[in-house]
Design an enzyme around this catalytic site. Structure first.
Site, PDB file in Angstrom:
ATOM      1  N   SER A 156      -3.275 -12.467   3.110  1.00 29.31           N
ATOM      2  CA  SER A 156      -3.626 -12.207   1.707  1.00 29.31           C
ATOM      3  C   SER A 156      -2.495 -12.660   0.784  1.00 29.31           C
ATOM      4  CB  SER A 156      -3.991 -10.739   1.467  1.00 29.31           C
ATOM      5  OG  SER A 156      -2.850  -9.916   1.501  1.00 29.31           O
ATOM      6  N   LYS A 173       0.801  -1.224   0.000  1.00 27.43           N
ATOM      7  CA  LYS A 173       0.000   0.000   0.000  1.00 27.43           C
ATOM      8  C   LYS A 173       0.838   1.280   0.000  1.00 27.43           C
ATOM      9  CE  LYS A 173      -3.590  -0.161  -0.458  1.00 27.43           C
ATOM     10  NZ  LYS A 173      -4.690  -0.523  -1.392  1.00 27.43           N
TER      11      LYS A 173
HETATM   12  C1  LIG Z   1      -2.826  -7.153   3.274  1.00 21.74           C
HETATM   13  C2  LIG Z   1      -3.454  -6.648   2.022  1.00 21.74           C
HETATM   14  N1  LIG Z   1      -3.560  -7.465   0.996  1.00 21.74           N
HETATM   15  C3  LIG Z   1      -4.125  -7.091  -0.158  1.00 21.74           C
HETATM   16  C4  LIG Z   1      -4.650  -5.831  -0.321  1.00 21.74           C
HETATM   17  C5  LIG Z   1      -5.324  -5.481  -1.613  1.00 21.74           C
HETATM   18  O1  LIG Z   1      -4.676  -4.501  -2.375  1.00 21.74           O
HETATM   19  P1  LIG Z   1      -5.511  -3.453  -3.191  1.00 21.74           P
HETATM   20  O2  LIG Z   1      -6.159  -2.511  -2.214  1.00 21.74           O
HETATM   21  O3  LIG Z   1      -4.541  -2.758  -4.078  1.00 21.74           O
HETATM   22  O4  LIG Z   1      -6.562  -4.198  -3.955  1.00 21.74           O
HETATM   23  C6  LIG Z   1      -4.585  -4.958   0.732  1.00 21.74           C
HETATM   24  C7  LIG Z   1      -5.185  -3.637   0.624  1.00 21.74           C
HETATM   25  O5  LIG Z   1      -5.450  -2.950   1.563  1.00 21.74           O
HETATM   26  C8  LIG Z   1      -3.967  -5.368   1.940  1.00 21.74           C
HETATM   27  O6  LIG Z   1      -3.886  -4.547   3.000  1.00 21.74           O
END
Ligand SMILES: Cc1ncc(COP(=O)(O)O)c(C=O)c1O
Length: 320
Positions: A282, A65
């Protein structure tokens, strides 16, 4: 023992090490692309398929981010929306908020963040460590509740705030169009065949995906969502029932896969135990999705992205 000669000559790596020439903000991006093929082959992926993953936790603030937050701030400074004395406000389940807090600390503006009350204590502590103000919203309303709370605060006192609005701000996806996309293209010498990534605000998928498709329309773009509304994978959204981000483009993906939270947790643990990668849930979901896709292929170079490290998830009990 006094005459130990190095088995591996690391002098080359020292020469290539990143120099901190300006502020910490100059270190956003240019993360390594790790080869996870060995890990994937052990889980049944065909030998002709490689899986690479961007180590995004190495960004300042510890997550992917940092790209979006920095681009949003720089654009608002350019247009004058983030004028001296204004407070940057946004909703965030964690990582964007932590990135804004770090950037505010470096650049000297105030940051207020609304997060659902049940986000992990590690996230709250990090935001406060960088000197930002944390406002908690109803945990039962999740990230959508935090969005509604920010909108109400900004509507009540619009002149006080710069509303970063990561879900609707084009600078979010542009950050990845200008950095993550070109980096993957260069790091694979244009050989990438598939790009697989989870959807949160969707900025990473949309920006990186658009750039890669422009370089080679044959590249397959695969988005990932939790299996259903009840399946919680921190950082990812189940778009069918969540507020759809304004920056999302439903026509961009070639495939949109679902990942079970249990599978994401399992791969997260395995990445630590088998590849030495202590990453967040994630990231586990991203690799689980990349492996599921890779199992349908005989040849290819699948690229995914590891958004953050595991330190914010310890209190969830995932590594116990
Ligand atoms: C840990 C984590 N994984 C994945 C994402 C997803 O990324 P994006 O917001 O660019 O879709 C985020 C977004 O906040 C995140 O904090």
């Amino acid at each position: 023992m006094n005459n130990l000669t190095p088995v591996v000559d690391r002098s080359q790596r020292v020469v290539q090490a990143r120099k901190l020439t300006g502020t910490i903000l100059d270190q956003v991006g240019n993360t390594p692309l790790l080869d996870l093929s060995h890990f994937a082959h052990a889980l049944g992926v065909a030998p002709g398929v490689a899986i690479y993953a961007k180590a995004e936790w190495l960004n300042p603030s510890g997550s992917v981010k940092a790209h979006a937050a920095l681009r949003i701030v720089e654009e608002a400074e350019r247009t004058g929306e983030l004028a001296p004395g204004k407070i940057l406000i946004d909703s965030s389940s964690g990582n964007t908020g932590i990135a804004f807090a770090l950037i505010g600390a470096v650049k000297g503006f105030a940051v207020q963040l609304v997060m659902p009350g049940n986000v992990s204590p590690e996230r709250k502590a990090l935001v406060r460590a960088y000197g930002a103000t944390l406002i908690t919203s109803d945990p039962l309303e999740g990230s959508d509740g935090a969005i509604r709370r920010v909108r109400a605060m900004v509507a009540a006192e619009p002149e006080r705030y710069f509303y970063a609005n990561q879900y609707n701000n084009p600078a979010n996806w542009l950050a990845h169009y200008e950095s993550t996309g070109p980096e993957i293209w260069q790091q694979t010498d244009g050989a990438v065949t598939h790009f697989v990534v989870g959807l949160g605000t969707t900025g990473t998928f949309i920006g990186t995906g658009r750039y890669l498709k422009e370089q080679n329309p044959a590249i397959q773009l695969v988005s990932l969502q939790p299996a259903d509304e009840m399946s919680v994978i921190e950082g990812l959204k189940y778009l069918e029932t969540a507020i759809t981000p304004g920056i999302y483009d439903p026509t961009l993906h070639d495939q949109d896969l679902r990942v079970e939270a249990e599978a994401a947790w399992q791969i997260t643990r395995l990445l630590a135990q088998k590849a030495g990668l202590f990453v967040g849930v994630s990231a586990g979901a991203a690799v689980a999705g990349a492996i599921e896709l890779a199992k349908t292929l005989q040849q290819g170079l699948v690229v995914t992205l590891l958004p953050d490290d595991g330190s914010k998830y310890v209190s969830l009990g995932i590594f116990d």
